[in-house]
Design a protein around this motif. Structure first.
Motif, PDB file in Angstrom:
ATOM      1  N   PRO A 235      70.871 137.197  27.570  1.00 10.39           N
ATOM      2  CA  PRO A 235      72.090 137.606  28.262  1.00 10.39           C
ATOM      3  C   PRO A 235      71.865 137.733  29.773  1.00 10.39           C
ATOM      4  O   PRO A 235      70.910 138.375  30.219  1.00 10.39           O
ATOM      5  CB  PRO A 235      72.412 138.962  27.641  1.00 10.39           C
ATOM      6  N   GLY A 236      72.709 137.075  30.538  1.00  8.18           N
ATOM      7  CA  GLY A 236      72.606 137.149  31.984  1.00  8.18           C
ATOM      8  C   GLY A 236      71.501 136.323  32.593  1.00  8.18           C
ATOM      9  O   GLY A 236      71.289 136.373  33.809  1.00  8.18           O
ATOM     10  N   GLY A 237      70.784 135.541  31.760  1.00  8.51           N
ATOM     11  CA  GLY A 237      69.664 134.753  32.273  1.00  8.51           C
ATOM     12  C   GLY A 237      70.070 133.367  32.735  1.00  8.51           C
ATOM     13  O   GLY A 237      71.252 133.019  32.789  1.00  8.51           O
ATOM     14  N   THR A 238      69.063 132.561  33.047  1.00 11.79           N
ATOM     15  CA  THR A 238      69.331 131.228  33.586  1.00 11.79           C
ATOM     16  C   THR A 238      69.986 130.315  32.559  1.00 11.79           C
ATOM     17  O   THR A 238      70.895 129.539  32.887  1.00 11.79           O
ATOM     18  CB  THR A 238      68.024 130.580  34.072  1.00 11.79           C
ATOM     19  N   THR A 239      69.510 130.384  31.306  1.00 10.44           N
ATOM     20  CA  THR A 239      70.087 129.517  30.271  1.00 10.44           C
ATOM     21  C   THR A 239      71.542 129.866  30.023  1.00 10.44           C
ATOM     22  O   THR A 239      72.393 128.974  29.874  1.00 10.44           O
ATOM     23  CB  THR A 239      69.281 129.642  28.961  1.00 10.44           C
ATOM     24  N   ALA A 240      71.844 131.178  29.963  1.00 13.65           N
ATOM     25  CA  ALA A 240      73.233 131.598  29.759  1.00 13.65           C
ATOM     26  C   ALA A 240      74.130 131.059  30.861  1.00 13.65           C
ATOM     27  O   ALA A 240      75.243 130.573  30.610  1.00 13.65           O
ATOM     28  CB  ALA A 240      73.316 133.121  29.707  1.00 13.65           C
ATOM     29  N   ARG A 241      73.651 131.109  32.114  1.00 11.71           N
ATOM     30  CA  ARG A 241      74.452 130.611  33.227  1.00 11.71           C
ATOM     31  C   ARG A 241      74.665 129.093  33.110  1.00 11.71           C
ATOM     32  O   ARG A 241      75.762 128.592  33.375  1.00 11.71           O
ATOM     33  CB  ARG A 241      73.748 130.962  34.543  1.00 11.71           C
ATOM     34  N   GLY A 242      73.607 128.398  32.702  1.00 17.67           N
ATOM     35  CA  GLY A 242      73.742 126.952  32.539  1.00 17.67           C
ATOM     36  C   GLY A 242      74.695 126.585  31.409  1.00 17.67           C
ATOM     37  O   GLY A 242      75.513 125.659  31.536  1.00 17.67           O
ATOM     38  N   LEU A 243      74.620 127.309  30.278  1.00 23.68           N
ATOM     39  CA  LEU A 243      75.517 127.036  29.157  1.00 23.68           C
ATOM     40  C   LEU A 243      76.968 127.308  29.531  1.00 23.68           C
ATOM     41  O   LEU A 243      77.880 126.587  29.112  1.00 23.68           O
ATOM     42  CB  LEU A 243      75.117 127.874  27.938  1.00 23.68           C
ATOM     43  N   GLU A 244      77.185 128.360  30.314  1.00 21.96           N
ATOM     44  CA  GLU A 244      78.541 128.662  30.766  1.00 21.96           C
ATOM     45  C   GLU A 244      79.109 127.494  31.573  1.00 21.96           C
ATOM     46  O   GLU A 244      80.284 127.120  31.426  1.00 21.96           O
ATOM     47  CB  GLU A 244      78.544 129.936  31.604  1.00 21.96           C
ATOM     48  N   ALA A 245      78.268 126.911  32.406  1.00 23.87           N
ATOM     49  CA  ALA A 245      78.716 125.766  33.208  1.00 23.87           C
ATOM     50  C   ALA A 245      79.037 124.565  32.317  1.00 23.87           C
ATOM     51  O   ALA A 245      80.015 123.845  32.553  1.00 23.87           O
ATOM     52  CB  ALA A 245      77.638 125.403  34.237  1.00 23.87           C
ATOM     53  N   LEU A 246      78.218 124.350  31.295  1.00 24.59           N
ATOM     54  CA  LEU A 246      78.477 123.245  30.379  1.00 24.59           C
ATOM     55  C   LEU A 246      79.788 123.436  29.626  1.00 24.59           C
ATOM     56  O   LEU A 246      80.567 122.491  29.445  1.00 24.59           O
ATOM     57  CB  LEU A 246      77.317 123.098  29.383  1.00 24.59           C
ATOM     58  N   GLU A 247      80.030 124.663  29.159  1.00 25.20           N
ATOM     59  CA  GLU A 247      81.282 124.934  28.437  1.00 25.20           C
ATOM     60  C   GLU A 247      82.480 124.770  29.362  1.00 25.20           C
ATOM     61  O   GLU A 247      83.514 124.216  28.959  1.00 25.20           O
ATOM     62  CB  GLU A 247      81.250 126.341  27.830  1.00 25.20           C
ATOM     63  N   ARG A 248      82.367 125.242  30.613  1.00 27.98           N
ATOM     64  CA  ARG A 248      83.461 125.060  31.566  1.00 27.98           C
ATOM     65  C   ARG A 248      83.726 123.580  31.828  1.00 27.98           C
ATOM     66  O   ARG A 248      84.858 123.153  32.032  1.00 27.98           O
ATOM     67  CB  ARG A 248      83.152 125.766  32.893  1.00 27.98           C
ATOM     68  N   GLY A 249      82.639 122.812  31.814  1.00 28.55           N
ATOM     69  CA  GLY A 249      82.764 121.380  32.058  1.00 28.55           C
ATOM     70  C   GLY A 249      83.288 120.602  30.860  1.00 28.55           C
ATOM     71  O   GLY A 249      83.523 119.396  30.961  1.00 28.55           O
ATOM     72  N   GLY A 250      83.439 121.271  29.733  1.00 25.79           N
ATOM     73  CA  GLY A 250      84.015 120.616  28.556  1.00 25.79           C
ATOM     74  C   GLY A 250      83.066 119.718  27.806  1.00 25.79           C
ATOM     75  O   GLY A 250      83.503 118.761  27.149  1.00 25.79           O
ATOM     76  N   VAL A 251      81.750 119.996  27.845  1.00 25.24           N
ATOM     77  CA  VAL A 251      80.789 119.110  27.202  1.00 25.24           C
ATOM     78  C   VAL A 251      81.011 119.041  25.695  1.00 25.24           C
ATOM     79  O   VAL A 251      80.882 117.977  25.075  1.00 25.24           O
ATOM     80  CB  VAL A 251      79.338 119.540  27.532  1.00 25.24           C
ATOM     81  N   ARG A 252      81.385 120.162  25.079  1.00 21.99           N
ATOM     82  CA  ARG A 252      81.609 120.179  23.630  1.00 21.99           C
ATOM     83  C   ARG A 252      82.796 119.270  23.269  1.00 21.99           C
ATOM     84  O   ARG A 252      82.719 118.478  22.327  1.00 21.99           O
ATOM     85  CB  ARG A 252      81.865 121.611  23.164  1.00 21.99           C
ATOM     86  N   THR A 253      83.874 119.395  24.027  1.00 20.37           N
ATOM     87  CA  THR A 253      85.049 118.565  23.784  1.00 20.37           C
ATOM     88  C   THR A 253      84.752 117.097  24.053  1.00 20.37           C
ATOM     89  O   THR A 253      85.206 116.208  23.317  1.00 20.37           O
ATOM     90  CB  THR A 253      86.220 119.030  24.668  1.00 20.37           C
TER      91      THR A 253
END
Length: 271
Positions: A235-253
């Motif tokens: 929580p609050g680490g580098t990976t969490a920040r990177g995953l948040e960016a990926l989700e915002r970018g719509g990678v899953r969709t």
């Protein structure tokens, strides 16, 4: 599978070569394999690398075989199958097709035979023995036929069986086309690292080994991807920040759209 069963490969391209190499490594004698390939240079290369018999004549190769692997491009399959039909109807070998998008009903109509057919969707990592192939057998294929097909395709990596032929379109979209999706991700990671100041060689090494290591961890543990992801993410680490960016970018969709689009195109090609 009997070690005496001869196999004929119709087509000597990269996929056929990867399977031939795997079979030879697994203990098959080169003289138990024959390859029909129109390109003389390719025939010479296969003969030199694997010591297998080669010919330019599809009929010559198929006539003696208990198993025929059709490893030609989809756009020439009809021509090849129509020409081989009279020979195969007489011998009734197991026929394995690795051509994308061609349903078994269509292949059987071209061959003029209903005898054992297996459809396979391999992928390019089979070229280094790290592939995954999905197989579907028609009603005429016996347990022995299925075992034979599985053993041949295991020369290029892992295998799975699907219960319905229409599932092969989904397989095509996930594992058939999937390596390109991951190469795109590798390319993007490498470019991003270079943009941040890393040299390209180091960036590529980090990206490739990270991808391979993540896949190996998923394979060896068998844990769900969501669980593995959570173990990397503090929580609050580098990976969490990177995953948040990926989700915002719509990678899953985007990935879901890619699979849907590729599956739809596979259905179109299958007619």
């Amino acid at each position: 599978m009997s070690a005496q069963t001869p196999i004929a490969f119709i087509g000597g391209g990269n996929m056929a070569a990867s399977l031939i190499g795997g079979l030879v490594d697994a203990g098959w004698r080169p003289d138990q394999l024959v390859v029909a390939e129109p390109d003389a240079d390719r025939r010479a290369d296969l003969a030199a690398r694997f010591r297998v018999r080669t010919t330019a004549d599809n009929a010559e190769a198929a006539r003696e075989a208990a198993t025929v692997v059709l490893a030609v491009k989809p756009q020439v399959m009809e021509t090849v199958a129509l020409a081989l039909g009279p020979i195969l109807r007489e011998a009734r070998p197991l026929v394995i097709s690795v051509a994308a998008g061609i349903p078994l009903a269509r292949l059987g109509a071209w061959l003029g035979m209903g005898s054992p057919l297996v459809r396979v969707m391999p992928n390019t990592p089979a070229l280094v023995g790290a592939g995954i192939s999905a197989l579907y057998a028609d009603a005429e294929a016996s347990a022995e036929h299925r075992d034979t097909a599985q053993a041949i395709m295991q020369a290029g990596g892992e295998v799975v069986w699907v219960a319905k032929e229409e599932h092969m379109d989904i397989v095509t979209a996930v594992s058939g086309s999937g390596p390109a999706y991951f190469f795109l991700i590798l390319e993007a990671l490498e470019e991003a690292a270079v943009a941040e100041g890393l040299d390209r060689e180091t960036a590529r090494t980090l990206a490739v080994h990270t991808a391979g290591g993540a896949a190996a961890l998923a394979r060896e543990t068998g844990d769900p991807s969501a669980v593995l992801k959570s173990r990397v993410t503090s929580p609050g680490g580098t990976t969490a920040r990177g995953l948040e960016a990926l989700e915002r970018g719509g990678v899953r969709t985007a990935l879901a759209d890619a699979v849907a689009a590729a599956a739809r195109r596979s259905r179109e090609l299958g007619g």
